[in-house]
Design a protein around this motif. Sequence first.
Motif, PDB file in Angstrom:
ATOM      1  N   ARG A   1       5.017   1.844  -3.385  1.00  0.00           N
ATOM      2  CA  ARG A   1       4.526   2.586  -4.557  1.00  0.00           C
ATOM      3  C   ARG A   1       4.624   1.725  -5.814  1.00  0.00           C
ATOM      4  O   ARG A   1       3.691   1.672  -6.635  1.00  0.00           O
ATOM      5  CB  ARG A   1       5.320   3.875  -4.727  1.00  0.00           C
TER       6      ARG A   1
ATOM      7  N   VAL B   1       1.907  -0.876  -5.907  1.00  0.00           N
ATOM      8  CA  VAL B   1       0.628  -0.341  -6.410  1.00  0.00           C
ATOM      9  C   VAL B   1       0.658  -0.253  -7.936  1.00  0.00           C
ATOM     10  O   VAL B   1      -0.343  -0.520  -8.612  1.00  0.00           O
ATOM     11  CB  VAL B   1       0.343   1.030  -5.774  1.00  0.00           C
TER      12      VAL B   1
ATOM     13  N   ASP C   1      -1.938  -2.078 -10.397  1.00  0.00           N
ATOM     14  CA  ASP C   1      -2.715  -1.430 -11.458  1.00  0.00           C
ATOM     15  C   ASP C   1      -2.423  -2.061 -12.817  1.00  0.00           C
ATOM     16  O   ASP C   1      -3.337  -2.243 -13.634  1.00  0.00           O
ATOM     17  CB  ASP C   1      -2.394   0.064 -11.493  1.00  0.00           C
TER      18      ASP C   1
ATOM     19  N   ASP D   1      -0.495   4.978   2.691  1.00  0.00           N
ATOM     20  CA  ASP D   1      -1.526   5.114   1.653  1.00  0.00           C
ATOM     21  C   ASP D   1      -1.404   4.003   0.621  1.00  0.00           C
ATOM     22  O   ASP D   1      -2.409   3.447   0.165  1.00  0.00           O
ATOM     23  CB  ASP D   1      -1.413   6.482   0.980  1.00  0.00           C
ATOM     24  N   HIS D   2      -0.170   3.685   0.247  1.00  0.00           N
ATOM     25  CA  HIS D   2       0.036   2.596  -0.718  1.00  0.00           C
ATOM     26  C   HIS D   2      -0.363   1.256  -0.103  1.00  0.00           C
ATOM     27  O   HIS D   2      -0.998   0.419  -0.767  1.00  0.00           O
ATOM     28  CB  HIS D   2       1.493   2.561  -1.151  1.00  0.00           C
TER      29      HIS D   2
ATOM     30  N   ASP E   1      -2.557   0.755   2.203  1.00  0.00           N
ATOM     31  CA  ASP E   1      -4.020   0.734   2.276  1.00  0.00           C
ATOM     32  C   ASP E   1      -4.633   0.358   0.928  1.00  0.00           C
ATOM     33  O   ASP E   1      -5.585  -0.425   0.857  1.00  0.00           O
ATOM     34  CB  ASP E   1      -4.527   2.103   2.731  1.00  0.00           C
ATOM     35  N   SER E   2      -4.069   0.893  -0.141  1.00  0.00           N
ATOM     36  CA  SER E   2      -4.575   0.567  -1.481  1.00  0.00           C
ATOM     37  C   SER E   2      -4.358  -0.907  -1.792  1.00  0.00           C
ATOM     38  O   SER E   2      -5.237  -1.579  -2.349  1.00  0.00           O
ATOM     39  CB  SER E   2      -3.873   1.445  -2.522  1.00  0.00           C
ATOM     40  N   ILE E   3      -3.197  -1.446  -1.418  1.00  0.00           N
ATOM     41  CA  ILE E   3      -2.924  -2.871  -1.668  1.00  0.00           C
ATOM     42  C   ILE E   3      -3.876  -3.740  -0.863  1.00  0.00           C
ATOM     43  O   ILE E   3      -4.389  -4.753  -1.354  1.00  0.00           O
ATOM     44  CB  ILE E   3      -1.460  -3.183  -1.319  1.00  0.00           C
TER      45      ILE E   3
ATOM     46  N   ARG F   1      -6.865  -3.114   0.095  1.00  0.00           N
ATOM     47  CA  ARG F   1      -8.242  -3.073  -0.409  1.00  0.00           C
ATOM     48  C   ARG F   1      -8.383  -3.679  -1.798  1.00  0.00           C
ATOM     49  O   ARG F   1      -9.419  -4.274  -2.105  1.00  0.00           O
ATOM     50  CB  ARG F   1      -8.740  -1.625  -0.435  1.00  0.00           C
ATOM     51  N   ARG F   2      -7.344  -3.567  -2.645  1.00  0.00           N
ATOM     52  CA  ARG F   2      -7.505  -3.949  -4.050  1.00  0.00           C
ATOM     53  C   ARG F   2      -6.598  -5.079  -4.508  1.00  0.00           C
ATOM     54  O   ARG F   2      -6.671  -5.492  -5.665  1.00  0.00           O
ATOM     55  CB  ARG F   2      -7.263  -2.727  -4.936  1.00  0.00           C
TER      56      ARG F   2
ATOM     57  N   GLN G   1      -8.739  -5.561   6.628  1.00  0.00           N
ATOM     58  CA  GLN G   1      -8.650  -6.399   5.426  1.00  0.00           C
ATOM     59  C   GLN G   1      -7.830  -7.659   5.643  1.00  0.00           C
ATOM     60  O   GLN G   1      -7.679  -8.468   4.728  1.00  0.00           O
ATOM     61  CB  GLN G   1      -8.030  -5.594   4.274  1.00  0.00           C
TER      62      GLN G   1
END
Length: 581
Positions: free
Chosen positions: A331, A334, A338, A380-381, A383-385, A387-388, A416
């Motif tokens: 978390r 992420v 951001d 979920d975190h 997955d966000s890392i 992708r981004r 990814q």
Amino acid sequence: MRRYGIQPVASITDDLDIAPLLITSVGRLLWRYRSELAPVTMLALLIGTGTILHSSYRLWWPTVAGITALVAGVLLYAGRWVNLTRPIERAYAATATAFAGGWLTTSTAHGPFTKPLPLVLAIGCVVLAAPWWAHRRRRARVRVERTLAAWPDIAQAAGLAGSRVQSAIVDLWGYRFRLGLGLGQTVEDAVAAVPRLESALGSTRGGVRVQPVASKKANRADVRVIETDPHANAITWPGPSITFITQPAKLGLFEDGAPVRVPLLRRHGLFGGVSGAGKSGGVNVLLGELTACPDVILWGIDLKRGMELQPWASCIDRLATTPQEAEALLRDAVIVLDGRADDLAQRGKRVWDPSPARPALVIIIDEYAELASEAPQAIDHADSIARRGRAVAVQLVAATQRPSKDAMGKSAVRSQMDIRVCFRVREARDADLILGQGMVKTGWHAHKLDAPGKFLISSPDHDIPRRARTYLLDDHGVHTTTERHSTHRPSLDAVSVQALERAAEMPITEDAPPPSREAEKVLMAALRQAPAEGVRINDLMRATRMRRTWVYQRLQDLARTQQAEQVSRGFWRATPEKHAQ
């Protein structure tokens, strides 16, 4: 026949022309054994050349001497360019050239049959012939040439009729040759014929490799025959090969001795393989390379209570060993992602350029399947890392035994991964899970790897199946490496710290107590009571019942006002002077 009283009789008549048959047979024998007869051939050439030079160009002896010295010097100092890779080979070539040129110079001036030149030539040729006849690579080259001379029959037996050998090279471990495929044949056909090639060439099982050529030509293939396994023994890690993450790291060696160099910046990585195949060893080598980089911050997740990553704790800025800590770590990652993205947008830039002041963040996750099962919200975190995270230099490196959909939680994470390192797997389909669908059919046979540490790597820089072996970095090597690198690790950049501070000031969930002055008092008391080696961050979190981001922020504030100090990575205490007051 003799048992029944019949004796074989050879009948020679006028109709049989023996001379052509005899000449042909002798010619074939001379050609077949041309390598063994090379010293004799050289002796004859020297005598003939010396006779011609002495009779017609007697005054040329200084020129012959100069050319001899030049050629011998070039062979000695630059012989590697003509495939004389070993110093002893270059020394032999230079010695033979010097002897032949010296004898030729003398025979040009005085005549090849002037005593004692014939005797000197005979003795010199015998002495120089002995190393030639005993040379292993020469004998191997002759054997390979004779084997490949029968390629039409071999190709017919292997189902590759119409193919042809274009070139061949003998090395320390075996030989390799470029294969021109027949009309309509593909590299996949050659890969499928590997078991038949092993039988036809007389190699060991698993001793033949077939791969596409670097030029991408569809009607060409490179075939390698392994006679002595270069990876039979472990390869000790020589030390870090990089000093910045912008440089390609060296993870091991291919079968031809070439290093496995992999650019790591802005790339996620996946290490897969069965238990005992060498994943942990590969991760250790990666950590050894990354800890040498002052532009990399390392975070780690090891849900086996730190069994794998704890030895690296002094170089890992943050280590999570429980599902709750893992979720909090991802978390916060992420949040860092951001914060960096906002900073880049404000500055009008597209990518985060790592430096010691603004390091990249690499998150090592050991046994990713455990994370998916024990901390599903953390996926979920992740997955966000995945992708981004590339643009802002927040990267994931996951290790798992079998990266199925259930084990990875979400397929987006696996898709990814740019760098995929596959150690031994039990089934061919598991290799497809790690390397990508359909890779086994094109020659990526990870299920045939036969020793711990052997792997196949797929990345934008490595798109051909080449077997490699990772370095061995044992516990003593890990301890030595962490001692050397722990004092030079960077701190989290200001942008990321500010993002975490802003997140800590936001309203928090009901299951965590709100920040209060009481928590700050408890924090200072714990720091004052800390032993000389300091107290761990996790202990401070338990004492204050606050989140890691809050504790980290307060420690930074106390460090700026000289009320607290960091003793070592992850250990803090109150400043002795302030404590005395």
